[in-house]
Scaffold this motif. Structure first.
Motif, PDB file in Angstrom:
ATOM      1  N   MET A 110      57.223   3.772 -62.738  1.00  0.00           N
ATOM      2  CA  MET A 110      55.947   3.219 -62.286  1.00  0.00           C
ATOM      3  C   MET A 110      54.768   3.975 -62.907  1.00  0.00           C
ATOM      4  N   GLY A 113      54.734   3.237 -66.769  1.00  0.00           N
ATOM      5  CA  GLY A 113      54.703   1.853 -67.206  1.00  0.00           C
ATOM      6  C   GLY A 113      55.978   1.421 -67.912  1.00  0.00           C
ATOM      7  N   GLU A 115      60.219   0.068 -67.646  1.00  0.00           N
ATOM      8  CA  GLU A 115      61.230  -0.542 -66.812  1.00  0.00           C
ATOM      9  C   GLU A 115      62.070   0.574 -66.182  1.00  0.00           C
ATOM     10  N   THR A 175      51.184   7.854 -74.265  1.00  0.00           N
ATOM     11  CA  THR A 175      51.690   7.423 -72.967  1.00  0.00           C
ATOM     12  C   THR A 175      52.920   8.250 -72.586  1.00  0.00           C
ATOM     13  N   GLN A 177      55.717   7.102 -71.808  1.00  0.00           N
ATOM     14  CA  GLN A 177      56.849   6.510 -72.506  1.00  0.00           C
ATOM     15  C   GLN A 177      56.996   7.128 -73.891  1.00  0.00           C
TER      16      GLN A 177
END
Length: 291
Positions: A110, A113, A115, A175, A177
């Motif tokens: 979350m 960002g 999955e 980010t 990620q």
């Protein structure tokens, strides 16, 4: 009169039949609507039971489904995430720790960002490479602790890692990620060089901001650490000749940040471009000097 009465009865039965047909159609539609989610949940339950090798599996299954509800996930998504964590039962030690790890993975997804599946994989990879799950007590003491202590340690250390990465993300254009993708390329080498999660995240962010792809940035950092550790191509020797230490007083390798600080303090910026490139190539090899 008999014909009229018969006609009225037939009309009545036809109306009843039409109503029943409508009811049966509604029931059929409702069954079809829940069939696929129910089958998916059932498959996820089987998947979870396959990997969860602890007692009271039904209780933990319910806890993870409740956890999924709190994060806005379906039962299927929550159990699949829990099953993925359960595969690390040998590392996490208890069912309570698996629930805590699942919560951390969901939070990672979350915040970053991502999955849930990708977030879980990235967090698990970092944990296996760096051993951050046992930070503060070591694996042996962790495995000897009771289930509640293990749960608290896993949750505390996981959230601390996420906080460090999120802090770097908030101060850069990278980010979480991207940070996790870069770090997973070199975290094991960075951990052996005594680099913190924050330091690895910061170096990753710098390279991402410079336009490097995650895979190239991670490979570059890994190669630098390996070359310095093994003195490949005279990497450590070149640093020593410039007055830069690559180990601390205990003989343990130091991280890239401390090495770069020494380079700066010893006048690296005052060297001409040829000298700078020679040192950079010695450290990073011919493939990664710019990085």
């Amino acid at each position: 009169m008999s014909t009229v009465v018969q006609a009225i009865m037939l009309d009545a039965f036809d109306g009843i039949k039409g109503s029943l047909d409508g009811i049966f159609q509604s029931v059929g539609t409702a069954i079809e609507a829940v069939r696929e989610p129910a089958l998916a949940l059932g498959e996820a339950q089987i998947y979870f039971h396959k990997f969860f090798d602890f007692d009271q599996v039904d209780r933990y299954e319910e806890s993870i489904i409740d956890l999924g509800v709190a994060f806005g996930f379906t039962g299927k998504e929550a159990l699949e995430a829990g099953a993925r964590m359960a595969q690390l039962g040998g590392l996490l030690g208890s069912g309570e720790s698996i629930v805590a790890g699942t919560a951390a993975g969901a939070a990672f997804g979350m915040i970053g960002g991502m999955e849930t599946e990708e977030a879980q994989k990235n967090l698990i990879s970092l944990a296996q490479q760096t051993g951050f799950l046992y930070e503060g007590m070591g694996k042996k003491a962790f495995m000897a602790a009771d289930a509640e202590t293990q749960r608290q340690v896993v949750l505390r250390n996981s959230l601390y890692v996420l906080d460090q990465m999120n802090t770097v993300e908030n101060k850069s254009v990278a980010t979480m990620q991207q940070l996790s993708m870069v770090m997973n390329q070199f975290a094991s080498s960075g951990s052996r060089a005594n680099m913190s999660i924050a330091e690895m995240a910061a170096l990753s962010a710098v390279l991402v901001e410079s336009g490097e792809t995650a895979s190239k940035a991670g490979r570059g950092l890994k190669q630098m650490l390996v070359r310095i550790a093994s003195d490949t191509g005279g990497a450590a020797t070149a640093l020593h000749e410039f007055g830069v230490a690559t180990q601390d007083v205990n003989g343990d390798m130091i991280g890239l940040t401390r090495i770069m600080e020494q380079l700066r303090d010893n006048g690296f910026e005052e060297l001409d471009s040829t000298q700078q490139m020679q040192i950079a190539t010695s450290i990073a090899g011919s493939n990664h000097p710019e990085r």
